[in-house]
Structure formats: structure tokens, C-alpha cells
Design a protein around this motif. Structure first.
Motif: not given
Ligand SMILES: NC(=O)C1=CN([C@@H]2O[C@H](COP(=O)(O)OP(=O)(O)OC[C@H]3O[C@@H](n4cnc5c(N)ncnc54)[C@H](O)[C@@H]3O)[C@@H](O)[C@H]2O)C=CC1
Ligand SMILES: O=C(O)C1=N[C@H](C(=O)O)C[C@H](O)C1
Length: 269
Positions: A123, A160, A10, A97-99, A158, A75-76, A238, A32-33, A7
Motif C-alpha cells: 500500500n 488476490d 488498468g 505496487g503489485t500484490t 480484486k 500489474t500482476a 496510491f 506499457v500494456e 499496466g
Molecule cells: N500497493 C498499492 O498501493 C496498490 C496495489 N494495487 C495492486 O496493483 C495491482 C493492479 O491493480 P489494478 O490496477 O486494480 O488491476 P487491473 O487489472 O485493473 O490492472 C492491471 C493491468 O496490468 C496489465 N498487465 C498484466 N500483465 C501485464 C504485462 N505482462 N505487461 C503489461 N501490462 C500487464 C493488465 O493488462 C491490466 O491492464 C494489483 O496487484 C493490486 O492489488 C492496487 C492499488 C494500490
């Protein structure tokens, strides 16, 4: 320690690339993306606002994992399940870290952790994990006639809800009270809901603008209220936590770990 950022383009991916650049003992092994992303073939460091590194973004996760010791994954849910399997095959650390993961997803991650070192948390910041310890203590001390509400606000992108952090804090409150969060939680209120059910743990979700992440746990009783609160001012909190988790997990046996394990915040604290 060579780390793969999945990701990579992202919000968190770019923050992770900058964090890795600034922390001793780690380097960016690959980025990786998803297939079809505009970022494929671009320099990963440049994407993150750094001078070029020569690491080009790829969609071949299998090849990327083969030459690394860990993967940091924000990521997701579906993507993270795939990365968990690949990380287990490659025998590398998976910081997850994905939620928004369902209970089915959680079960699959637990299964992957029989053979892999996985650190998973809604988190990764020190502040929120410390807050969760305080929430558990407060819930235990205050008892069921104090109503508990978990309030969160995040940026408008966001996808979720409630946030992973809100659920983590709700779990801490439920643990403190000795109740099952599934049974106690009220996630949505709309219309004539009736009076608040005693002992329930409520959630409220706000979305808007560019808010990085704000969480409050309110304990409300007759005539008084206690609020425990965390505000994230920058995503680097994070990212730094995730890198710390990767360095820590490198020396652990296969298993599913939390940031409490990484930070030494045990149940007795
Ligand atoms: N646990 C923690 O401390 C934190 C968790 N998060 C979580 O992290 C996740 C991502 O958040 P953001 O960066 O804001 O989202 P974002 O949408 O900006 O980034 C996600 C990235 O993952 C990529 N992606 C999706 N499927 C993919 C795959 N199969 N292969 C490679 N890349 C793929 C997307 O193209 C995108 O660039 C969310 O679930 C968010 O809630 C975010 C911040 C802190
Ligand atoms: O999506 C985000 O941005 C964040 N997600 C995590 C969550 O769901 O709690 C952590 C942080 O609050 C930012």
C-alpha cells in the motif's frame, strides 16, 4: 524524471497517468500494456481521461525502459518479476505496487534489488503506512490476551486475498508482538474450527462492488475492543505515493525499500 507506467490501461495504470500529469518534476515517458491488449497503439493520456499526449501505449517494455528513469508497476506478480529484471538491466528505479506476490516472487525481487533501486509496498498511501505504525505500537502495548483480527474489503475485481495491505498490517501487528506472522496467522476459518487459538492473528476478506479499499485492525479483549481503521476513497492516494517513491528512490543506492523508508516512518516512531 521520466516515468514508465506499466499496466497503463488498468485501474491503477490510469490513475498513475493522471497523477504524473499533475505532479511537478515528473513526466510520462512511456506507457506499457500486455501484448494483445486493446490499449496498444492508443494515446495513454486519452485512456486516462486527459487530453492527448502523443505517448502511445506499447508492449515493448525493454525499449520503453531504455529512455526512462523509473517505472511504476501495478500489474500482476509474473509481469512484475519480468519488469524487475528489465528495470535492473536498464538501471532505472522500480516502484512495485503489485500484490499477491508469493514468497518465491519476494525472493526474486530481493535478488534483483542487489543491483536495482526497488520500492515495494502493498500500500503506497500515507494513511495506511501511518496506520501500520499505530498497529505495531498498539500490538506491543496491549499484549497477547488481546485478540487481533485484520478485516479488509475491496471491489469485486480484486484477484488476490488477503490484500497486500492486510498482510502489511498483520506484519505490523506481529512485529509489535515479537512473533512470526507465518506461525501466528489464521487466514481462513470454515466449519468446526475449535476455539480461537491464543496469540493468533486472524484475517477476514470481503469482496464486492466498487470498494477502493477498507482495512480495520481489531484488538478484542474481555469487555472492550479497539479498532484502527483506514478507508481509501480514491486510487489517487496510491498513485501519488508511488510517484513520491520514484522521486525519492532516484537518489538512493541499490536496495529494496519500503514506503516507510520513503515517508521517514522508522521503526522507532
Ligand atoms: N500497493 C498499492 O498501493 C496498490 C496495489 N494495487 C495492486 O496493483 C495491482 C493492479 O491493480 P489494478 O490496477 O486494480 O488491476 P487491473 O487489472 O485493473 O490492472 C492491471 C493491468 O496490468 C496489465 N498487465 C498484466 N500483465 C501485464 C504485462 N505482462 N505487461 C503489461 N501490462 C500487464 C493488465 O493488462 C491490466 O491492464 C494489483 O496487484 C493490486 O492489488 C492496487 C492499488 C494500490
Ligand atoms: O487491488 C486493489 O484495488 C488494492 N490493492 C492493494 C492491496 O492488496 O492491499 C492496495 C489497496 O487496498 C487497493
Amino acid at each position: 524524471m521520466g516515468l514508465v507506467v506499466v499496466g497503463a490501461s488498468g485501474r491503477m495504470g490510469r490513475s498513475l497517468i493522471r497523477a504524473i500529469d499533475g505532479i511537478e518534476g515528473v513526466h510520462l515517458a512511456a506507457a506499457v500494456e500486455r501484448t494483445g491488449s486493446d490499449a496498444i497503439g492508443r494515446d495513454a493520456a486519452e485512456l486516462a481521461g486527459l487530453p492527448s499526449s502523443g505517448v502511445l501505449v506499447t508492449d515493448d517494455a525493454l525499449a520503453a525502459f531504455a529512455h526512462a528513469e523509473g517505472v511504476v508497476d501495478f500489474t500482476a506478480p509474473e509481469a512484475s518479476l519480468e519488469f524487475a529484471d528489465l528495470a535492473a538491466q536498464a538501471r532505472i528505479v522500480h516502484v512495485l505496487g503489485t500484490t499477491g506476490m508469493s514468497s518465491d516472487c519476494d525472493a526474486r525481487i530481493k535478488a534483483a534489488a542487489r543491483h536495482a533501486r526497488i520500492v515495494k509496498s502493498g500500500n503506497m498511501s500515507l494513511g495506511v503506512n501511518l496506520l501500520s505504525v499505530l498497529v505495531r505500537q498498539a500490538a506491543r502495548a496491549l499484549g497477547p490476551d488481546w485478540d487481533i483480527e485484520v478485516l479488509e474489503m475491496h471491489h469485486k475485481h480484486k484477484v488476490d486475498a488477503p490484500s497486500g495491505t492486510a498482510l502489511l498490517l498483520g506484519q505490523a501487528a506481529a512485529d509489535g508482538r515479537g512473533v512470526d506472522l507465518e506461525d501466528a496467522s489464521v487466514r481462513v476459518r470454515d466449519g468446526i474450527t475449535g476455539a480461537r487459538e491464543e496469540g493468533s492473528i486472524g484475517f477476514a476478506t470481503l469482496r464486492g462492488g466498487s470498494v477502493v479499499g477498507e482495512h480495520s485492525v481489531l484488538f478484542a479483549a474481555e469487555g472492550e475492543m479497539v479498532e484502527l481503521r483506514h478507508e481509501a476513497l480514491d486510487r489517487s492516494i496510491f498513485a501519488r505515493g508511488a510517484v513520491k517513491a520514484a522521486l525519492w528512490a532516484r537518489h538512493q543506492k541499490p536496495g529494496l525499500y519500503s514506503m516507510h523508508d520513503v515517508l521517514g516512518l522508522t521503526a522507532s516512531v
